[in-house]
Design a protein around this motif. Structure first.
Motif, PDB file in Angstrom:
ATOM      1  N   UNK A  50     -18.184 -23.329 -58.117  1.00  0.00           N
ATOM      2  CA  UNK A  50     -19.335 -23.938 -57.653  1.00  0.00           C
ATOM      3  C   UNK A  50     -19.095 -24.568 -56.251  1.00  0.00           C
ATOM      4  N   UNK A  51     -17.561 -24.681 -56.087  1.00  0.00           N
ATOM      5  CA  UNK A  51     -17.078 -24.998 -54.601  1.00  0.00           C
ATOM      6  C   UNK A  51     -17.312 -23.834 -53.663  1.00  0.00           C
ATOM      7  N   UNK A  52     -16.903 -22.754 -54.147  1.00  0.00           N
ATOM      8  CA  UNK A  52     -17.182 -21.687 -52.986  1.00  0.00           C
ATOM      9  C   UNK A  52     -18.654 -21.301 -52.761  1.00  0.00           C
ATOM     10  N   UNK A  53     -19.606 -21.426 -53.833  1.00  0.00           N
ATOM     11  CA  UNK A  53     -21.046 -21.316 -53.698  1.00  0.00           C
ATOM     12  C   UNK A  53     -21.490 -22.407 -52.672  1.00  0.00           C
ATOM     13  N   UNK A  54     -20.733 -23.641 -52.841  1.00  0.00           N
ATOM     14  CA  UNK A  54     -21.534 -24.671 -51.847  1.00  0.00           C
ATOM     15  C   UNK A  54     -20.992 -24.568 -50.313  1.00  0.00           C
ATOM     16  N   UNK A  55     -19.781 -23.908 -50.335  1.00  0.00           N
ATOM     17  CA  UNK A  55     -19.106 -23.687 -48.812  1.00  0.00           C
ATOM     18  C   UNK A  55     -20.161 -22.591 -48.463  1.00  0.00           C
ATOM     19  N   UNK A  56     -20.401 -21.537 -49.097  1.00  0.00           N
ATOM     20  CA  UNK A  56     -21.147 -20.578 -48.477  1.00  0.00           C
ATOM     21  C   UNK A  56     -22.652 -20.785 -48.377  1.00  0.00           C
ATOM     22  N   UNK A  57     -23.222 -21.590 -49.170  1.00  0.00           N
ATOM     23  CA  UNK A  57     -24.448 -22.138 -48.930  1.00  0.00           C
ATOM     24  C   UNK A  57     -24.736 -22.874 -47.603  1.00  0.00           C
ATOM     25  N   UNK A  58     -23.656 -23.818 -47.331  1.00  0.00           N
ATOM     26  CA  UNK A  58     -23.795 -24.632 -46.011  1.00  0.00           C
ATOM     27  C   UNK A  58     -23.521 -23.807 -44.978  1.00  0.00           C
ATOM     28  N   UNK A  59     -22.833 -22.779 -45.026  1.00  0.00           N
ATOM     29  CA  UNK A  59     -22.654 -21.741 -43.990  1.00  0.00           C
ATOM     30  C   UNK A  59     -23.646 -21.073 -43.711  1.00  0.00           C
ATOM     31  N   UNK A  60     -24.603 -20.535 -44.698  1.00  0.00           N
ATOM     32  CA  UNK A  60     -25.807 -19.550 -44.544  1.00  0.00           C
ATOM     33  C   UNK A  60     -26.954 -20.556 -44.001  1.00  0.00           C
ATOM     34  N   UNK A  61     -27.259 -21.656 -44.633  1.00  0.00           N
ATOM     35  CA  UNK A  61     -28.128 -22.530 -44.113  1.00  0.00           C
ATOM     36  C   UNK A  61     -27.978 -23.074 -42.608  1.00  0.00           C
ATOM     37  N   UNK A  73     -25.854  -5.048 -51.034  1.00  0.00           N
ATOM     38  CA  UNK A  73     -24.438  -5.379 -50.874  1.00  0.00           C
ATOM     39  C   UNK A  73     -23.791  -6.187 -51.819  1.00  0.00           C
ATOM     40  N   UNK A  74     -22.511  -5.695 -52.597  1.00  0.00           N
ATOM     41  CA  UNK A  74     -22.168  -6.662 -53.459  1.00  0.00           C
ATOM     42  C   UNK A  74     -20.824  -7.345 -52.655  1.00  0.00           C
ATOM     43  N   UNK A  75     -20.788  -8.516 -52.494  1.00  0.00           N
ATOM     44  CA  UNK A  75     -19.587  -8.978 -52.033  1.00  0.00           C
ATOM     45  C   UNK A  75     -18.878 -10.172 -52.646  1.00  0.00           C
ATOM     46  N   UNK A  76     -17.518  -9.811 -52.669  1.00  0.00           N
ATOM     47  CA  UNK A  76     -16.898 -10.760 -53.418  1.00  0.00           C
ATOM     48  C   UNK A  76     -16.011 -11.820 -52.194  1.00  0.00           C
ATOM     49  N   UNK A  77     -16.112 -12.922 -52.219  1.00  0.00           N
ATOM     50  CA  UNK A  77     -15.599 -13.818 -50.981  1.00  0.00           C
ATOM     51  C   UNK A  77     -14.053 -14.144 -51.442  1.00  0.00           C
ATOM     52  N   UNK A  78     -13.613 -13.854 -52.725  1.00  0.00           N
ATOM     53  CA  UNK A  78     -12.191 -14.257 -52.538  1.00  0.00           C
ATOM     54  C   UNK A  78     -11.633 -15.438 -52.945  1.00  0.00           C
ATOM     55  N   UNK A  79     -12.531 -16.267 -53.410  1.00  0.00           N
ATOM     56  CA  UNK A  79     -12.102 -17.742 -53.303  1.00  0.00           C
ATOM     57  C   UNK A  79     -12.882 -18.427 -52.389  1.00  0.00           C
ATOM     58  N   UNK A  80     -12.231 -19.549 -52.107  1.00  0.00           N
ATOM     59  CA  UNK A  80     -12.970 -20.441 -50.907  1.00  0.00           C
ATOM     60  C   UNK A  80     -12.982 -19.745 -49.504  1.00  0.00           C
ATOM     61  N   UNK A  81     -14.376 -19.460 -49.268  1.00  0.00           N
ATOM     62  CA  UNK A  81     -14.477 -18.767 -47.845  1.00  0.00           C
ATOM     63  C   UNK A  81     -14.023 -19.390 -46.854  1.00  0.00           C
ATOM     64  N   UNK A  82     -12.738 -18.907 -46.156  1.00  0.00           N
ATOM     65  CA  UNK A  82     -12.212 -19.417 -45.078  1.00  0.00           C
ATOM     66  C   UNK A  82     -12.916 -18.641 -43.671  1.00  0.00           C
ATOM     67  N   UNK A  83     -12.493 -18.835 -42.464  1.00  0.00           N
ATOM     68  CA  UNK A  83     -12.892 -18.362 -41.465  1.00  0.00           C
ATOM     69  C   UNK A  83     -13.115 -16.948 -41.469  1.00  0.00           C
ATOM     70  N   UNK A  84     -12.224 -15.919 -41.860  1.00  0.00           N
ATOM     71  CA  UNK A  84     -12.463 -14.524 -41.946  1.00  0.00           C
ATOM     72  C   UNK A  84     -13.887 -14.381 -42.639  1.00  0.00           C
ATOM     73  N   UNK A  85     -13.688 -14.748 -43.823  1.00  0.00           N
ATOM     74  CA  UNK A  85     -14.956 -14.688 -44.696  1.00  0.00           C
ATOM     75  C   UNK A  85     -16.261 -15.093 -44.348  1.00  0.00           C
ATOM     76  N   UNK A  86     -16.006 -16.082 -43.598  1.00  0.00           N
ATOM     77  CA  UNK A  86     -17.557 -16.845 -42.913  1.00  0.00           C
ATOM     78  C   UNK A  86     -17.964 -15.963 -41.691  1.00  0.00           C
ATOM     79  N   UNK A  87     -17.065 -15.516 -41.061  1.00  0.00           N
ATOM     80  CA  UNK A  87     -17.372 -14.524 -39.841  1.00  0.00           C
ATOM     81  C   UNK A  87     -17.863 -13.307 -40.266  1.00  0.00           C
ATOM     82  N   UNK A  88     -17.215 -12.742 -41.388  1.00  0.00           N
ATOM     83  CA  UNK A  88     -17.788 -11.442 -42.006  1.00  0.00           C
ATOM     84  C   UNK A  88     -19.126 -11.573 -42.680  1.00  0.00           C
ATOM     85  N   UNK A  89     -19.650 -12.700 -43.188  1.00  0.00           N
ATOM     86  CA  UNK A  89     -20.773 -13.205 -43.857  1.00  0.00           C
ATOM     87  C   UNK A  89     -21.763 -13.458 -42.751  1.00  0.00           C
ATOM     88  N   UNK A  90     -21.426 -13.887 -41.524  1.00  0.00           N
ATOM     89  CA  UNK A  90     -22.219 -14.138 -40.329  1.00  0.00           C
ATOM     90  C   UNK A  90     -22.671 -12.814 -39.760  1.00  0.00           C
TER      91      UNK A  90
END
Length: 193
Positions: A141-152, A102-119
Motif C-alpha cells: 500500500x505504501x508503494x501504491x501511494x507513492x506511485x499514485x501521487x507520482x502519476x496524478x 505492460x506488466x510492471x513491477x516497481x521493485x518496492x518503494x519507487x525511487x527516482x529511477x522507477x518514477x522516471x521510467x514510469x513517466x
C-alpha cells in the motif's frame, strides 16, 4: 527455455508464464533474478527473489538499483503496476498475458529511477489506462501511494489526456495465492472429468 525453480511452480507459476519475460529473467539454482531497467531501457540492476515462508524474499544485487521490471508491447494502451517482479509475473499469468498490456513491477518503494521510467511509459508510449494491482500489505500500500501521487502529479503537470486509473486488487489480497488457487482448481477439474 526458462524453467522456474520448484518453489515458483508450487506458487502456480510455470514455464509458459515466464516465457514472455524470458529476456528479463534468469534462474540460478533456487533463485529467480529479474532485470530492472531505467527510463532509457538500460539495465540498472537485478531483483533477487528467493523462497521464504510465507512469501518469497526480494532484494537487489550489490550496486544495483530498482527501476522497473517489465515486459510489454509498444505502444501499449494499458499498464498494470505491481509491487515487484514476482507480482507482475503472477498478474500477467492470471490475466493470460494480455497483448495490450505492460506488466510492471516497481521493485518496492519507487525511487527516482522507477518514477522516471514510469513517466517515460505514460508520456511517450501511449498508455491510456493504468491499473494498480497492489496487495493488501502495508508495504504494498505504501508503494501504491507513492506511485499514485507520482502519476496524478504527472498527469496534472503534463496535461496528459484522459487517463484511466483504477484499482485492480488481487482476489484474496495476494496475486500469487490467487493464481495458485485458480491453477489448483483447474487441475482438480481436469482430474474430475
Amino acid at each position: 527455455m526458462l524453467h522456474p525453480p520448484a518453489w515458483l511452480a508450487r506458487l502456480g507459476l510455470n514455464t509458459a508464464d515466464l516465457a514472455p519475460f524470458a529476456d528479463e529473467l534468469r534462474v540460478e539454482g533456487d533463485t529467480l533474478l529479474a532485470r530492472h531497467r531505467n527510463q532509457r531501457g538500460s539495465p540498472i540492476g537485478w531483483e533477487i527473489i528467493t523462497p521464504a515462508c510465507p512469501q518469497p524474499n526480494s532484494r537487489y544485487t550489490v550496486g544495483g538499483q530498482g527501476g522497473a521490471f517489465r515486459v510489454f508491447p509498444t505502444p501499449c494502451p494499458r499498464l498494470v503496476l505491481t509491487n515487484g517482479a514476482l507480482q507482475a509475473l503472477a498478474v500477467a499469468a492470471f490475466e493470460g498475458h494480455r497483448h495490450d498490456t505492460a506488466y510492471v513491477g516497481l521493485g518496492g518503494h519507487p525511487g527516482a529511477a522507477a518514477r522516471a521510467t514510469l513517466t517515460n511509459y505514460l508520456v511517450r508510449w501511449g498508455v491510456q489506462e493504468v491499473e494498480h494491482a497492489f496487495g493488501e500489505s502495508d508495504a504494498e500500500l505504501d508503494v501504491y501511494s507513492t506511485a499514485d501521487t507520482h502519476i496524478v502529479g504527472l498527469a496534472e503537470r503534463r496535461r496528459l489526456g484522459p487517463l484511466g486509473w483504477g484499482p485492480m486488487p488481487p482476489p484474496g489480497g495476494c496475486w500469487l495465492k490467487a493464481l495458485s488457487l485458480v491453477r489448483k482448481r483447474a487441475a482438480s477439474g481436469r482430474r474430475g472429468s
